[in-house]
Structure formats: C-alpha cells, structure tokens
Design a protein around this motif. Structure first.
Motif, PDB file in Angstrom:
ATOM      1  N   PHE A  48      22.155 -32.079  38.763  1.00 57.75           N
ATOM      2  CA  PHE A  48      23.239 -31.063  38.898  1.00 57.75           C
ATOM      3  C   PHE A  48      24.564 -31.897  39.134  1.00 57.75           C
ATOM      4  CE2 PHE A  48      19.880 -28.192  39.546  1.00 57.75           C
ATOM      5  CZ  PHE A  48      20.292 -26.880  39.130  1.00 57.75           C
ATOM      6  N   ASP A  49      24.474 -32.987  39.335  1.00 56.71           N
ATOM      7  CA  ASP A  49      25.991 -33.899  39.602  1.00 56.71           C
ATOM      8  C   ASP A  49      26.319 -34.299  37.992  1.00 56.71           C
ATOM      9  OD1 ASP A  49      26.004 -33.747  42.271  1.00 56.71           O
ATOM     10  OD2 ASP A  49      24.690 -35.492  42.361  1.00 56.71           O
ATOM     11  N   ASN A  50      25.667 -34.240  37.167  1.00 57.24           N
ATOM     12  CA  ASN A  50      26.175 -34.360  35.682  1.00 57.24           C
ATOM     13  C   ASN A  50      25.573 -32.986  34.839  1.00 57.24           C
ATOM     14  OD1 ASN A  50      27.475 -37.405  36.127  1.00 57.24           O
ATOM     15  ND2 ASN A  50      25.509 -37.342  37.265  1.00 57.24           N
ATOM     16  N   LEU A  51      26.097 -32.094  34.871  1.00 57.03           N
ATOM     17  CA  LEU A  51      25.880 -31.092  33.751  1.00 57.03           C
ATOM     18  C   LEU A  51      26.848 -31.260  32.672  1.00 57.03           C
ATOM     19  CD1 LEU A  51      25.207 -28.506  36.584  1.00 57.03           C
ATOM     20  CD2 LEU A  51      23.530 -29.418  35.029  1.00 57.03           C
TER      21      LEU A  51
ATOM     22  N   GLU B 294      32.250 -28.259  43.024  1.00 64.75           N
ATOM     23  CA  GLU B 294      33.517 -28.042  42.710  1.00 64.75           C
ATOM     24  C   GLU B 294      33.592 -28.180  41.235  1.00 64.75           C
ATOM     25  OE1 GLU B 294      37.388 -26.612  43.551  1.00 64.75           O
ATOM     26  OE2 GLU B 294      35.871 -27.300  45.182  1.00 64.75           O
ATOM     27  N   GLY B 295      34.035 -27.072  40.500  1.00 62.90           N
ATOM     28  CA  GLY B 295      34.366 -26.808  39.185  1.00 62.90           C
ATOM     29  C   GLY B 295      33.141 -26.338  38.357  1.00 62.90           C
ATOM     30  N   SER B 296      31.835 -26.446  38.937  1.00 64.80           N
ATOM     31  CA  SER B 296      30.561 -25.925  38.499  1.00 64.80           C
ATOM     32  C   SER B 296      30.307 -24.190  38.608  1.00 64.80           C
ATOM     33  CB  SER B 296      29.413 -26.856  39.089  1.00 64.80           C
ATOM     34  OG  SER B 296      29.622 -28.068  38.648  1.00 64.80           O
ATOM     35  N   SER B 297      29.599 -24.046  37.865  1.00 67.31           N
ATOM     36  CA  SER B 297      29.221 -22.449  37.857  1.00 67.31           C
ATOM     37  C   SER B 297      27.811 -22.571  36.889  1.00 67.31           C
ATOM     38  CB  SER B 297      30.080 -21.591  37.140  1.00 67.31           C
ATOM     39  OG  SER B 297      30.394 -21.993  35.888  1.00 67.31           O
TER      40      SER B 297
ATOM     41  N   ILE C 218      19.597  -9.903  25.221  1.00 73.55           N
ATOM     42  CA  ILE C 218      18.942 -10.958  26.215  1.00 73.55           C
ATOM     43  C   ILE C 218      20.267 -11.605  27.079  1.00 73.55           C
ATOM     44  CG2 ILE C 218      18.207 -13.440  25.825  1.00 73.55           C
ATOM     45  CD1 ILE C 218      16.591 -12.726  23.469  1.00 73.55           C
ATOM     46  N   ILE C 219      20.093 -11.951  28.108  1.00 75.23           N
ATOM     47  CA  ILE C 219      20.742 -12.670  28.928  1.00 75.23           C
ATOM     48  C   ILE C 219      20.141 -13.861  29.510  1.00 75.23           C
ATOM     49  CG2 ILE C 219      22.253 -12.789  30.796  1.00 75.23           C
ATOM     50  CD1 ILE C 219      22.155 -10.002  31.162  1.00 75.23           C
ATOM     51  N   ALA C 220      20.800 -15.225  28.956  1.00 77.88           N
ATOM     52  CA  ALA C 220      20.351 -16.452  29.223  1.00 77.88           C
ATOM     53  C   ALA C 220      21.325 -17.163  29.927  1.00 77.88           C
ATOM     54  CB  ALA C 220      19.957 -17.318  27.938  1.00 77.88           C
ATOM     55  N   CYS C 221      20.900 -18.017  30.724  1.00 79.07           N
ATOM     56  CA  CYS C 221      21.920 -18.825  31.830  1.00 79.07           C
ATOM     57  C   CYS C 221      21.841 -20.155  31.803  1.00 79.07           C
ATOM     58  CB  CYS C 221      21.716 -18.493  33.228  1.00 79.07           C
ATOM     59  SG  CYS C 221      21.759 -16.440  33.255  1.00 79.07           S
ATOM     60  N   ALA C 222      23.031 -20.780  31.935  1.00 81.59           N
ATOM     61  CA  ALA C 222      23.087 -22.443  31.979  1.00 81.59           C
ATOM     62  C   ALA C 222      23.971 -23.135  33.152  1.00 81.59           C
ATOM     63  CB  ALA C 222      23.437 -22.802  30.526  1.00 81.59           C
ATOM     64  N   PRO C 223      23.321 -23.552  33.978  1.00 79.90           N
ATOM     65  CA  PRO C 223      24.083 -24.282  34.949  1.00 79.90           C
ATOM     66  C   PRO C 223      25.050 -25.384  34.272  1.00 79.90           C
ATOM     67  CG  PRO C 223      21.898 -25.278  34.992  1.00 79.90           C
ATOM     68  CD  PRO C 223      21.933 -24.006  34.109  1.00 79.90           C
ATOM     69  N   SER C 224      26.252 -25.133  34.808  1.00 79.41           N
ATOM     70  CA  SER C 224      27.248 -26.132  33.841  1.00 79.41           C
ATOM     71  C   SER C 224      28.262 -26.583  34.740  1.00 79.41           C
ATOM     72  CB  SER C 224      28.036 -25.494  32.877  1.00 79.41           C
ATOM     73  OG  SER C 224      26.873 -24.836  32.029  1.00 79.41           O
ATOM     74  N   GLY C 225      28.749 -27.906  34.338  1.00 76.74           N
ATOM     75  CA  GLY C 225      29.705 -28.475  35.178  1.00 76.74           C
ATOM     76  C   GLY C 225      31.395 -28.019  34.562  1.00 76.74           C
ATOM     77  N   ALA C 226      32.254 -28.788  34.677  1.00 76.82           N
ATOM     78  CA  ALA C 226      33.556 -28.489  34.205  1.00 76.82           C
ATOM     79  C   ALA C 226      33.678 -28.487  32.591  1.00 76.82           C
ATOM     80  CB  ALA C 226      34.841 -29.161  35.054  1.00 76.82           C
TER      81      ALA C 226
END
Length: 354
Positions: free
Chosen positions: A23-26, A134-137, A162-170
């Motif tokens: 999660f620190d390098n998404l 910070e900056g992620s969502s 469909i709703i799909a989700c992706a954890p992402s950095g900035a």
C-alpha cells in the motif's frame, strides 16, 4: 418507477488478496479489490445487483460491446478519514452523468437506488482496501456495456453494469508539458464528446502518442472545425489563468461536464477568484504567453484532481509558464482534497458518508 433495493446479496470471496499488496507503492488502477458489484439487464429490465468476488467476465464473441462499442463509464474515489469513516465526493453527480452517457449510446438507464446502494454495499465489504496514506484513495470505476449477442448493427438487448475498485496512490506527479492539437479532434458537434463513452478515449490515444514522440506529455484538444478554440486537456477539463482571472470552456456536445470542473468553479467563486466560463481562443493564450499575462494552465479531473501545466507547444514553438508561489492550482487542489478527505468543512454539501 421507484426501485426499492432489499439488502443487496453479498457473495464473499474465499480468500483475500489484500496481504499481497504494497500500500506504500500503489500504481494507479493496477491492483483490484476482492469484490465487485454486478448487475444484469435482461428481458427489458435491470435485475437486482449483487456483490460478488472480483473475477473475469465471460462473454460471447458476438457480444455487441466488441462490435459496436456500447460502453460508458465513470470515475470516482472513496476516501477514509482519521476516524476510519468512508467518504465519497458528489456521487449522485456521477450516477446522473452515467445515465446521460448511457442514454446517448441507446443503453438502458440505471435506477438510482441500484447505483447508490450497490456502491455503498461494495465499499462496506471492501472497506479495508481504502488506503489512508496522503494522496491515496480507492479509485472506483462504475461501467455499463453491451453484453447482448448479435452482429446486426443495432442496440443490444442485454447489458452489464459493474463497479470495480482499485486502491491507488497519487495519479500525476509533477507538471506536464502539452501540445495544442492542430489536426485531430476529440469530438464534434452533435457527437458523443459530452458522454463518458469508452470510444472517446480510444480515439485520443493515437494523437497523444504523436505528441509524446515530440516530447510532450499530453494534448490540448481544440474545436473540430478550425482548431481555434481551447477545449480540453487530455482526458481532463482545462482551466487557464490570465492575470487573475480563471477561464474555462463552457460545456457542450463536445465537452464533458466534469465534476471536478464544477467544483473548481464553485470554490474559486466562493474564494472571490474571478471566473469566466467562455470560449477561449488559441491565439488569446499564445498572446498572453508572449506578453506575460498567462499565469497558469491546469487540467481538472477525478484521477489527478488538478494537474498543473508547465508549458505548451503550438506551431513548432514552445511557451513556458511562470513558477508562481501562490498559484490557484495548488490552492484549489488542496481545497477539494481537504473536503474529500474530511479534513475541512464542506459548505457545498458535496461530501457523502458511506
């Protein structure tokens, strides 16, 4: 017709992938959560949505999405605050725009309850995937496409939502350099430019590749007739600051009614920044760059929120923008992200608790 949603059925995945994720390098949109929302349109109506394990979709080779491009999507983000509460930003606007896009492509419109309750259920199930850095969502991608079969050139009789989700950095880091387009067009009057149709983006890729080969990051789209009017920046709306005035093109058949765009206009007006929503000519921007009155240019969209532009190319000439300490882009981005992440008051009523 009112659509009442009973508790949405949730079929849990047998195992989670969350422990394999750094999660620190998404990277943006490359890692996907354990579940997705799925809803089918058959026999003239939408069936009840379900939350199911994230998985491949099986389609017939004759599914009309492959042949006639009936596909629309939205881009949203979910945020987690310091109390682990989950927030969305103007989600009903995304729902309404998805239906506007669907209607333009002769696709069935979704009931609001299916979209909103389905989205909330999915986010509750995959809540642990929402990053707090910070900056992620959590990037949220609702989309609808033609799954019905047939080679006949007509609207499909079956669709998938469909709703799909992706954890992402900035999303974007640093400023971008853009090329004002003189040949290709993103959209045309009477066309589908205002819809978030997949094909709109496919058509952008080739001119953007040409710009990248010339040393630019992105294209500034101009009108399809004479290429005299500034319209959009890549896949974003565009704002131009001349002296202290912020200018953006009006929405039209060709220009997406961006949710970030609307938010920036409202925040700027609330702050007392002069805003003009009007046609802006390429020669006006070039002249402002030459005489020093061009202070800022930036793109606005869900993924990057605000993407500052450091310079632009036009007719084989490059123009640089000044580095301003108190710039509008940074202020507006912080103001929006602070509202989105529950770090600041929301006088506009945009934040939506899941």
């Amino acid at each position: 017709m009112n659509h009442l949603v009973n508790d949405i059925e949730v079929i849990k995945s047998k195992a989670t992938k969350i422990h394999d994720v750094d999660f620190d390098n998404l990277a943006f949109g490359k890692v996907y959560t354990d579940h997705m929302l799925e809803c089918n349109f058959k026999n003239g109506k939408w069936e009840e949505p379900k939350v199911v394990p994230y998985q491949p979709i099986i389609l017939d080779p004759s599914a009309k999405i492959f042949h006639y491009g009936q596909s629309v999507f939205e881009g949203m983000k979910a945020y987690k605050d310091n109390n682990d509460d989950v927030w969305l930003f103007r989600p009903v606007d995304n729902f309404k725009r998805l239906n506007i896009s669907s209607k333009r492509l002769a696709m069935p419109e979704l009931p609001e309850a299916y979209f909103m309750e389905g989205l909330k259920t999915l986010l509750q199930v995959d809540k642990d995937w929402i990053p707090k850095k910070e900056g992620s969502s959590l990037y949220v991608r609702p989309f609808v496409f033609a799954s019905g079969k047939g080679f006949h050139a007509s609207p499909a009789d079956e669709y998938k939502f469909i709703i799909a989700c992706a954890p992402s950095g900035a999303y974007f880091a640093g400023k971008i350099k853009v090329l004002i387009e003189e040949k290709y067009s993103r959209s045309a009057n009477g066309g589908v430019g205002y819809a978030k149709a997949g094909g709109n983006y496919a058509g952008q890729f080739y001119p953007t590749q040409l710009a990248i080969e010339k040393g630019y990051n992105q294209v500034i789209w101009t009108d399809d007739v004479n290429h005299e009017n500034i319209e959009e920046a890549g896949a974003m709306n565009i704002f131009i600051r001349i002296n202290d005035t912020l200018i953006t093109a009006p929405t039209s058949d060709r220009i997406l009614d961006g949710i970030t765009r609307k938010s920036i206009i409202a925040i700027a007006e609330d702050k007392g920044i002069p805003v003009e929503v009007r046609t802006i000519k390429v020669h006006e921007v070039v002249e402002a760059a030459k005489n020093g009155s061009l202070k800022e240019m930036f793109g606005a969209g869900t993924a990057a929120v605000v993407s500052p532009i450091s310079g632009f190319g036009y007719k084989d000439k490059d123009f640089s923008l000044p580095e301003l300490e108190n710039n509008y882009a940074s202020y507006l981005k912080k103001r929006i992200t602070d509202i989105q992440t529950n770090k600041a008051e929301d006088p506009f009523g945009w934040r939506y608790k899941v």
